[in-house]
Scaffold this motif. Structure first.
Motif, PDB file in Angstrom:
ATOM      1  N   ASP A  64      -6.428  13.821   2.993  1.00  0.00           N
ATOM      2  CA  ASP A  64      -6.374  13.511   1.569  1.00  0.00           C
ATOM      3  C   ASP A  64      -5.101  12.726   1.283  1.00  0.00           C
ATOM      4  O   ASP A  64      -4.199  12.631   2.138  1.00  0.00           O
ATOM      5  N   LEU A  65      -5.024  12.163   0.075  1.00  0.00           N
ATOM      6  CA  LEU A  65      -3.843  11.395  -0.323  1.00  0.00           C
ATOM      7  C   LEU A  65      -3.701  11.428  -1.839  1.00  0.00           C
ATOM      8  O   LEU A  65      -4.634  11.770  -2.560  1.00  0.00           O
ATOM      9  N   ALA A  66      -2.520  11.053  -2.306  1.00  0.00           N
ATOM     10  CA  ALA A  66      -2.255  10.965  -3.749  1.00  0.00           C
ATOM     11  C   ALA A  66      -1.145   9.945  -3.956  1.00  0.00           C
ATOM     12  O   ALA A  66      -0.119   9.977  -3.264  1.00  0.00           O
ATOM     13  N   TRP A  67      -1.345   9.046  -4.893  1.00  0.00           N
ATOM     14  CA  TRP A  67      -0.293   8.098  -5.256  1.00  0.00           C
ATOM     15  C   TRP A  67       0.804   8.817  -6.030  1.00  0.00           C
ATOM     16  O   TRP A  67       0.521   9.693  -6.849  1.00  0.00           O
ATOM     17  N   SER A  68       2.026   8.437  -5.777  1.00  0.00           N
ATOM     18  CA  SER A  68       3.141   8.941  -6.583  1.00  0.00           C
ATOM     19  C   SER A  68       2.978   8.475  -8.023  1.00  0.00           C
ATOM     20  O   SER A  68       2.535   7.355  -8.277  1.00  0.00           O
ATOM     21  N   GLU A  69       3.360   9.334  -8.959  1.00  0.00           N
ATOM     22  CA  GLU A  69       3.332   8.974 -10.375  1.00  0.00           C
ATOM     23  C   GLU A  69       4.687   8.457 -10.868  1.00  0.00           C
ATOM     24  O   GLU A  69       4.820   8.093 -12.036  1.00  0.00           O
ATOM     25  N   ILE A  70       5.684   8.437  -9.972  1.00  0.00           N
ATOM     26  CA  ILE A  70       7.022   7.988 -10.384  1.00  0.00           C
ATOM     27  C   ILE A  70       7.500   6.776  -9.595  1.00  0.00           C
ATOM     28  O   ILE A  70       8.520   6.184  -9.934  1.00  0.00           O
ATOM     29  N   HIS A  71       6.765   6.395  -8.550  1.00  0.00           N
ATOM     30  CA  HIS A  71       7.159   5.227  -7.770  1.00  0.00           C
ATOM     31  C   HIS A  71       5.903   4.482  -7.339  1.00  0.00           C
ATOM     32  O   HIS A  71       5.048   5.041  -6.651  1.00  0.00           O
ATOM     33  N   GLU A  72       5.793   3.235  -7.732  1.00  0.00           N
ATOM     34  CA  GLU A  72       4.545   2.495  -7.552  1.00  0.00           C
ATOM     35  C   GLU A  72       4.192   2.186  -6.101  1.00  0.00           C
ATOM     36  O   GLU A  72       3.049   1.839  -5.795  1.00  0.00           O
ATOM     37  N   ASN A  73       5.145   2.336  -5.190  1.00  0.00           N
ATOM     38  CA  ASN A  73       4.891   1.990  -3.799  1.00  0.00           C
ATOM     39  C   ASN A  73       4.772   3.194  -2.873  1.00  0.00           C
ATOM     40  O   ASN A  73       4.709   3.027  -1.652  1.00  0.00           O
ATOM     41  N   GLN A  74       4.717   4.395  -3.421  1.00  0.00           N
ATOM     42  CA  GLN A  74       4.742   5.587  -2.573  1.00  0.00           C
ATOM     43  C   GLN A  74       3.425   6.364  -2.645  1.00  0.00           C
ATOM     44  O   GLN A  74       2.817   6.488  -3.714  1.00  0.00           O
ATOM     45  N   VAL A  75       3.037   6.903  -1.475  1.00  0.00           N
ATOM     46  CA  VAL A  75       1.770   7.616  -1.335  1.00  0.00           C
ATOM     47  C   VAL A  75       1.987   8.884  -0.519  1.00  0.00           C
ATOM     48  O   VAL A  75       2.643   8.857   0.523  1.00  0.00           O
ATOM     49  N   LEU A  76       1.426  10.005  -0.998  1.00  0.00           N
ATOM     50  CA  LEU A  76       1.431  11.272  -0.270  1.00  0.00           C
ATOM     51  C   LEU A  76       0.202  11.373   0.619  1.00  0.00           C
ATOM     52  O   LEU A  76      -0.880  10.888   0.246  1.00  0.00           O
ATOM     53  N   THR A  77       0.351  12.037   1.762  1.00  0.00           N
ATOM     54  CA  THR A  77      -0.808  12.306   2.608  1.00  0.00           C
ATOM     55  C   THR A  77      -0.841  13.778   3.018  1.00  0.00           C
ATOM     56  O   THR A  77       0.196  14.426   3.150  1.00  0.00           O
ATOM     57  N   ALA A  78      -2.057  14.287   3.209  1.00  0.00           N
ATOM     58  CA  ALA A  78      -2.284  15.658   3.676  1.00  0.00           C
ATOM     59  C   ALA A  78      -2.754  15.588   5.111  1.00  0.00           C
ATOM     60  O   ALA A  78      -3.738  14.905   5.428  1.00  0.00           O
ATOM     61  N   SER A  79      -2.083  16.298   6.011  1.00  0.00           N
ATOM     62  CA  SER A  79      -2.311  16.128   7.443  1.00  0.00           C
ATOM     63  C   SER A  79      -2.897  17.376   8.102  1.00  0.00           C
ATOM     64  O   SER A  79      -2.674  18.505   7.652  1.00  0.00           O
ATOM     65  N   GLY A  80      -3.603  17.138   9.196  1.00  0.00           N
ATOM     66  CA  GLY A  80      -4.194  18.226   9.947  1.00  0.00           C
ATOM     67  C   GLY A  80      -3.195  19.105  10.661  1.00  0.00           C
ATOM     68  O   GLY A  80      -3.532  20.219  11.079  1.00  0.00           O
ATOM     69  N   ASP A  81      -1.954  18.629  10.830  1.00  0.00           N
ATOM     70  CA  ASP A  81      -0.934  19.453  11.495  1.00  0.00           C
ATOM     71  C   ASP A  81      -0.180  20.350  10.523  1.00  0.00           C
ATOM     72  O   ASP A  81       0.813  20.978  10.894  1.00  0.00           O
ATOM     73  N   GLY A  82      -0.656  20.430   9.268  1.00  0.00           N
ATOM     74  CA  GLY A  82      -0.013  21.275   8.268  1.00  0.00           C
ATOM     75  C   GLY A  82       1.113  20.614   7.515  1.00  0.00           C
ATOM     76  O   GLY A  82       1.767  21.254   6.689  1.00  0.00           O
ATOM     77  N   SER A  83       1.333  19.325   7.737  1.00  0.00           N
ATOM     78  CA  SER A  83       2.440  18.629   7.087  1.00  0.00           C
ATOM     79  C   SER A  83       1.955  17.784   5.912  1.00  0.00           C
ATOM     80  O   SER A  83       0.775  17.445   5.802  1.00  0.00           O
ATOM     81  N   ILE A  84       2.900  17.482   5.031  1.00  0.00           N
ATOM     82  CA  ILE A  84       2.688  16.540   3.931  1.00  0.00           C
ATOM     83  C   ILE A  84       3.720  15.432   4.113  1.00  0.00           C
ATOM     84  O   ILE A  84       4.911  15.706   4.302  1.00  0.00           O
ATOM     85  N   LYS A  85       3.264  14.191   4.077  1.00  0.00           N
ATOM     86  CA  LYS A  85       4.160  13.066   4.316  1.00  0.00           C
ATOM     87  C   LYS A  85       4.149  12.126   3.124  1.00  0.00           C
ATOM     88  O   LYS A  85       3.122  11.948   2.466  1.00  0.00           O
ATOM     89  N   LEU A  86       5.296  11.529   2.845  1.00  0.00           N
ATOM     90  CA  LEU A  86       5.426  10.548   1.771  1.00  0.00           C
ATOM     91  C   LEU A  86       5.768   9.201   2.395  1.00  0.00           C
ATOM     92  O   LEU A  86       6.792   9.061   3.080  1.00  0.00           O
ATOM     93  N   PHE A  87       4.892   8.224   2.182  1.00  0.00           N
ATOM     94  CA  PHE A  87       5.086   6.883   2.731  1.00  0.00           C
ATOM     95  C   PHE A  87       5.452   5.910   1.615  1.00  0.00           C
ATOM     96  O   PHE A  87       5.033   6.066   0.472  1.00  0.00           O
ATOM     97  N   ASP A  88       6.218   4.895   1.980  1.00  0.00           N
ATOM     98  CA  ASP A  88       6.587   3.823   1.051  1.00  0.00           C
ATOM     99  C   ASP A  88       6.055   2.511   1.614  1.00  0.00           C
ATOM    100  O   ASP A  88       6.350   2.150   2.756  1.00  0.00           O
ATOM    101  N   CYS A  89       5.282   1.788   0.793  1.00  0.00           N
ATOM    102  CA  CYS A  89       4.659   0.545   1.247  1.00  0.00           C
ATOM    103  C   CYS A  89       5.671  -0.532   1.624  1.00  0.00           C
ATOM    104  O   CYS A  89       5.335  -1.476   2.348  1.00  0.00           O
ATOM    105  N   THR A  90       6.898  -0.419   1.133  1.00  0.00           N
ATOM    106  CA  THR A  90       7.893  -1.463   1.380  1.00  0.00           C
ATOM    107  C   THR A  90       8.757  -1.171   2.600  1.00  0.00           C
ATOM    108  O   THR A  90       9.636  -1.957   2.922  1.00  0.00           O
ATOM    109  N   THR A  91       8.514  -0.032   3.270  1.00  0.00           N
ATOM    110  CA  THR A  91       9.323   0.306   4.439  1.00  0.00           C
ATOM    111  C   THR A  91       8.506   0.130   5.716  1.00  0.00           C
ATOM    112  O   THR A  91       7.327  -0.218   5.676  1.00  0.00           O
TER     113      THR A  91
END
Length: 357
Positions: A64-91
């Motif tokens: 699963d995923l969710a866009w950040s509501e405070i930063h237009e370039n950031q996205v959350l992801t839900a992972s099978g290893d039990g982790s949650i990661k935040l990615f930035d499109c500009t990095t």
């Protein structure tokens, strides 16, 4: 209808950006999410079709995923290893933040649309957790004691959070209440409670024979603050009013041939929702709330379940050739555009109005 192939990765979720009308993200997994890598796609709609802006490959499946509501370039992801990661499109290719407290697969993430400094996650470990992007640890843990497939904040209140789980219940938490022994749990609705009168069940199964089954997805209505929809293994969508949990579903919408993996209320119309199913179709429904009387205060005092309204299927899209796992509405432009992803390695962007009868 536009198409993009997530080659080598099976789509699990799709979300439109809340900031850009031409950008969406897809969470996908190799080998149908059973084993192997995951991939987050950031895609843009262009005059020449759908083009990849960036992608990130992860060591485990993404569900699963969710866009950040405070930063237009950031996205959350839900992972099978039990982790949650935040990615930035500009990095570059690595996440800018990583949280790891869940003991099992994280199956959903959702950003709070009102209090935009927090988000929630749900997991197969039987918990829902509330997080801040500015904190390394979770703010709160809400036990559900069963595999929790979907959790979401209400779009109308910063402190109301709901979830559905494998024990066939909707739970609503109010974070303003004292934690005490209830852990903020204020409402618990059995999804498959007996109706006041017989209602149609899934095709081929008598109404009385529909047993409790796993709830896989739910969503809050964008215009009616107390109404949400649930769906799952029993192939039927149900809507509930949390002000009257004892009255059973407001409306039911049977018709899918296999389990329903995702439901999403329209951001434009109060009575319209989309569903995605293992039967390889997306369907658009009306809960016919415009033809029913709104529950009033006197009705809330009545005890016992009420007879639900039978909703109506208004059309379907059958372009996918495998399980459809995710669907989302576009917030911008003319109402009716949406996107869907499935295990056929396909993303489709299409107009709901084109399939409506």
């Amino acid at each position: 209808m536009l198409h993009y192939r997530t080659e080598g990765f099976n789509g699990c979720a799709v979300k439109y950006s809340p900031f850009f009308d031409n950008r969406l993200a897809v969470a996908a997994s190799a080998n149908f999410g059973l084993v192997g890598n995951g991939r987050l796609y950031i895609l843009e709609l262009t005059p020449n079709g759908i083009a990849p802006l960036k992608w990130f490959t992860t060591q485990d499946s993404l569900y699963d995923l969710a866009w950040s509501e405070i930063h237009e370039n950031q996205v959350l992801t839900a992972s099978g290893d039990g982790s949650i990661k935040l990615f930035d499109c500009t990095t570059d290719e690595f996440p800018i933040q990583n949280w790891k407290e869940h003991n099992r697969e994280v199956f959903s993430v959702h950003w709070n649309l009102v209090a935009k400094d927090r988000f929630c996650s749900s997991s197969w470990d039987g918990t829902v957790r509330v997080w801040s992007p500015h904190r390394p640890q979770s703010l709160l843990t809400l036990p559900t004691h069963s595999c929790t497939y979907s959790a979401a904040f209400s779009p109308h209140s910063p402190d109301i959070l709901s979830c559905v789980s494998s024990d066939s219940h909707v739970r609503v938490f109010d974070l303003r209440t004292p934690a005490s022994a209830s852990n903020h749990l204020t409402i618990q609705i059995p999804i498959h409670a007996a109706p006041a009168s017989p209602i149609p069940g899934p095709p081929g199964i008598p109404p009385a024979a529909v047993p409790p089954s796993e709830a896989l997805t739910h969503d809050w209505n964008k215009y009616r603050p107390s109404v949400l929809a649930t769906a799952g293994v029993d192939r039927t969508i149900r809507t509930f009013d949390i002000r009257a949990p004892h009255q059973g579903p407001l409306a039911i919408m049977p018709g899918h041939e296999y389990a329903i993996r995702k439901v999403a209320w329209s951001p434009h119309l109060a009575d319209t929702l989309l569903s995605a199913s293992y039967d390889m179709t997306c369907r658009v429904w009306s809960d016919r709330s415009d033809n029913t009387t709104t529950i009033g205060d006197s009705d809330l005092m009545r005890s016992g379940p009420a007879s639900p309204v039978l909703g109506m299927e208004m059309g379907r899209m059958g372009q996918h050739t495998e399980f459809v796992m995710g669907v989302d509405w576009c917030l911008f432009g003319s109402e009716g555009w949406c996107a869907s992803v499935g295990w056929d390695e396909s993303l489709y962007v299409w107009d709901v109005r084109a399939v409506m009868r």
